[in-house]
Scaffold this motif. Structure first.
Motif, PDB file in Angstrom:
ATOM      1  N   THR A   2       0.843  -1.204   0.000  1.00  0.00           N
ATOM      2  CA  THR A   2       0.000   0.000   0.000  1.00  0.00           C
ATOM      3  C   THR A   2       0.882   1.259   0.000  1.00  0.00           C
ATOM      4  OG1 THR A   2      -0.024   0.097   2.394  1.00  0.00           O
ATOM      5  CG2 THR A   2      -1.793  -1.180   1.353  1.00  0.00           C
ATOM      6  N   CYS A   3       0.258   2.400  -0.313  1.00  0.00           N
ATOM      7  CA  CYS A   3       0.997   3.665  -0.322  1.00  0.00           C
ATOM      8  C   CYS A   3       1.517   4.012   1.074  1.00  0.00           C
ATOM      9  CB  CYS A   3       0.102   4.786  -0.835  1.00  0.00           C
ATOM     10  SG  CYS A   3      -0.272   4.621  -2.590  1.00  0.00           S
ATOM     11  N   SER A   4       0.667   3.800   2.112  1.00  0.00           N
ATOM     12  CA  SER A   4       1.109   4.151   3.465  1.00  0.00           C
ATOM     13  C   SER A   4       2.275   3.263   3.906  1.00  0.00           C
ATOM     14  CB  SER A   4      -0.060   4.069   4.448  1.00  0.00           C
ATOM     15  OG  SER A   4      -0.565   2.760   4.481  1.00  0.00           O
ATOM     16  N   HIS A  28       8.697  -2.157  -7.290  1.00  0.00           N
ATOM     17  CA  HIS A  28       7.506  -2.521  -8.053  1.00  0.00           C
ATOM     18  C   HIS A  28       6.391  -1.495  -7.852  1.00  0.00           C
ATOM     19  CE1 HIS A  28       4.758  -5.231 -10.110  1.00  0.00           C
ATOM     20  NE2 HIS A  28       3.876  -4.991  -9.135  1.00  0.00           N
ATOM     21  N   HIS A  29       6.202  -1.095  -6.577  1.00  0.00           N
ATOM     22  CA  HIS A  29       5.166  -0.106  -6.261  1.00  0.00           C
ATOM     23  C   HIS A  29       5.467   1.234  -6.948  1.00  0.00           C
ATOM     24  CE1 HIS A  29       1.881   1.647  -3.873  1.00  0.00           C
ATOM     25  NE2 HIS A  29       2.669   2.713  -3.740  1.00  0.00           N
ATOM     26  N   LEU A  30       6.711   1.604  -6.993  1.00  0.00           N
ATOM     27  CA  LEU A  30       7.133   2.864  -7.630  1.00  0.00           C
ATOM     28  C   LEU A  30       6.727   2.927  -9.096  1.00  0.00           C
ATOM     29  CD1 LEU A  30      10.731   3.685  -6.324  1.00  0.00           C
ATOM     30  CD2 LEU A  30       8.667   5.062  -6.077  1.00  0.00           C
ATOM     31  N   GLU A  32       4.235   1.561 -10.390  1.00  0.00           N
ATOM     32  CA  GLU A  32       2.781   1.587 -10.555  1.00  0.00           C
ATOM     33  C   GLU A  32       2.113   2.825  -9.961  1.00  0.00           C
ATOM     34  OE1 GLU A  32       1.490  -2.091  -8.883  1.00  0.00           O
ATOM     35  OE2 GLU A  32       1.739  -3.128 -10.803  1.00  0.00           O
ATOM     36  N   CYS A  33       2.768   3.479  -8.982  1.00  0.00           N
ATOM     37  CA  CYS A  33       2.106   4.571  -8.249  1.00  0.00           C
ATOM     38  C   CYS A  33       2.803   5.905  -8.492  1.00  0.00           C
ATOM     39  CB  CYS A  33       2.065   4.245  -6.761  1.00  0.00           C
ATOM     40  SG  CYS A  33       1.329   5.558  -5.782  1.00  0.00           S
ATOM     41  N   ASN A  34       2.053   6.832  -9.065  1.00  0.00           N
ATOM     42  CA  ASN A  34       2.592   8.149  -9.389  1.00  0.00           C
ATOM     43  C   ASN A  34       2.895   8.981  -8.134  1.00  0.00           C
ATOM     44  OD1 ASN A  34       3.485   9.391 -11.621  1.00  0.00           O
ATOM     45  ND2 ASN A  34       1.505  10.251 -12.250  1.00  0.00           N
ATOM     46  N   ASP A  35       1.957   8.979  -7.166  1.00  0.00           N
ATOM     47  CA  ASP A  35       2.123   9.765  -5.940  1.00  0.00           C
ATOM     48  C   ASP A  35       3.387   9.352  -5.194  1.00  0.00           C
ATOM     49  OD1 ASP A  35      -0.139  11.126  -6.521  1.00  0.00           O
ATOM     50  OD2 ASP A  35      -1.449  10.100  -5.054  1.00  0.00           O
ATOM     51  N   CYS A  36       3.529   8.060  -4.973  1.00  0.00           N
ATOM     52  CA  CYS A  36       4.698   7.564  -4.235  1.00  0.00           C
ATOM     53  C   CYS A  36       5.978   7.823  -5.023  1.00  0.00           C
ATOM     54  CB  CYS A  36       4.551   6.080  -3.920  1.00  0.00           C
ATOM     55  SG  CYS A  36       3.308   5.783  -2.653  1.00  0.00           S
ATOM     56  N   SER A  37       5.854   7.735  -6.339  1.00  0.00           N
ATOM     57  CA  SER A  37       7.005   7.998  -7.197  1.00  0.00           C
ATOM     58  C   SER A  37       7.475   9.453  -7.040  1.00  0.00           C
ATOM     59  CB  SER A  37       6.612   7.715  -8.647  1.00  0.00           C
ATOM     60  OG  SER A  37       7.754   7.731  -9.447  1.00  0.00           O
TER      61      SER A  37
HETATM   62 ZN   LIG Z   1       1.786   4.694  -3.583  1.00  0.00          ZN
END
Ligand SMILES: [Zn+2]
Lengths: 192, 189
Positions: A2-4, A28-30, A32-37
């Protein structure tokens, strides 16, 4: 992931402290996720900027001067004051000179009294009917302190001899010891 | 042969003044950098260098029980820097209520000349970072400076501050988050 969860591990991730399996998941999450990136890019940029924060080089002259100042404020200030060992020896010298002063005083009074005995007069007083005083019989009764305060010329000479006795060796030793112990002298103040 | 730090510290405790001089030579630039990063000027950094080593000398009898000389040094230097920061804060609070505002002119005046080799853009970014760091509470600010600028490890910082490593991680996390927000806000305005 998850993002958190990603954000909770972000610090460790940019510091390279995350174990490989979890680090792979974060990668992997990076993707897929723009915010976290974006957060990751911002954190990495800050870390790099902080690491690049330089300090102006003050130069060799500054370092030499500053080191000299520190040494003067520490080692220099210490050596201008007596060390413990010296203080102990100074105290011993003081005690020695006090003892020798006491011995000198004893010799002086004995000499004065002996001299008085030989002349048939007491040095401390001048009663017309003074008896011959034998050293072994000196006591309060034979030397009445209350009578007479002025010593005649011969007695002054004996006093002078006694004073010379008194002066050596106690007084100079005492003066030296007192000076070395800093009696009457301000101790060196710790300069800033 | 070059003596190791523990050897030098041992000689220093036993009264070898040349060992003390060598310890100054080996650590003075690190303490200067730390003082400069925390307080932002050459004069303050110089003050921190001198006072830190004078305090180390006066406390040399304590050194026998110190685990790491470098972290003991950091502790003394940061404690003194915090004292200076507090004094400066209370001084400027007395003279100017706007002292806590970003870009406070008094702090700008206190700063030294940036390294001439830095580009204009680098200087600008560094200045922004310093202003943002100034707004952090002392422990967060010091943790960020020690870890991210000066490169000390979390365990070294924990040792220097005499706190758990978790506290260092937490302070670092808060400091980084605040810095990012502050810098973002500055960029947006
Ligand atoms: Zn995220």
């Amino acid at each position: 992931m998850t993002c958190s969860h990603f954000m909770a591990l972000l610090d460790g991730f940019i510091d390279g402290e995350i174990e490989t399996a979890i680090s792979d998941e974060m990668q992997h999450h990076l993707r897929e996720c723009n915010d976290c990136s974006n957060e990751y890019a911002s954190a990495l940029r800050l870390k790099k900027t902080l690491a690049d924060m330089t300090v102006p080089d003050p130069g060799n002259e500054y370092w030499q001067e500053t080191t000299d100042i520190i040494m003067a404020r520490t080692v220099g200030a210490d050596s201008s004051q007596p060390h413990n060992a010296e203080t102990v020896s100074d105290k011993r010298a003081f005690v020695r000179s006090m003892l020798s002063l006491a011995a000198s005083l004893l010799i002086l009074f004995t000499a004065m009294l002996l001299g008085a005995g030989q002349d048939g007069q007491s040095i401390l007083l001048n009663p017309p009917s003074a008896e011959v005083v034998h050293p072994s019989s000196i006591n309060q009764d034979s030397v009445p302190m209350q009578q007479g305060v002025f010593a005649p010329t011969d007695d002054q000479t004996r006093l002078l001899r006694g004073t010379l006795l008194l002066a050596s060796p106690g007084a100079p030793g005492l003066a030296t010891a007192m000076a070395r112990m800093g009696v009457g002298v301000n101790p060196t103040s710790d300069k800033k | 042969m070059l003596k190791s730090i523990p050897e030098l510290v041992n000689d220093f405790i036993e009264g070898d003044d040349s060992a003390f001089a060598e310890l100054i030579r080996r650590y003075r630039d690190k303490i200067y950098a730390l003082g400069y990063q925390i307080l932002g000027s050459h004069l303050d950094a110089d003050d921190v260098v001198q006072e830190t080593f004078v305090r180390i000398y006066r406390r040399r009898r304590e050194m026998a029980s110190v685990k790491y000389f470098s972290t003991f040094l950091i502790r003394i230097a940061t404690n003194y820097s915090i004292d200076l920061l507090r004094k400066r804060k209370s001084r400027s609070a007395l003279s100017d209520d706007a002292s806590s505002l970003p870009g406070h002119i008094q702090l700008d005046l206190a700063r030294g000349v940036p390294n001439p080799s830095d580009t204009f853009e680098q200087k600008r970014v560094m200045e922004e970072i310093r202003k943002a760091l100034d707004l952090l509470p002392p422990k967060q600010r010091l943790t960020a400076i020690l870890h991210d600028i000066e490169g000390y490890s979390k365990s070294e910082i924990a040792e220097a501050f005499d706190c758990p490593e978790a506290t260092v991680r937490s302070n670092l996390h808060i400091a980084r988050t605040k810095l990012r927000k502050l810098l973002k806000r500055r960029k947006d305005t």
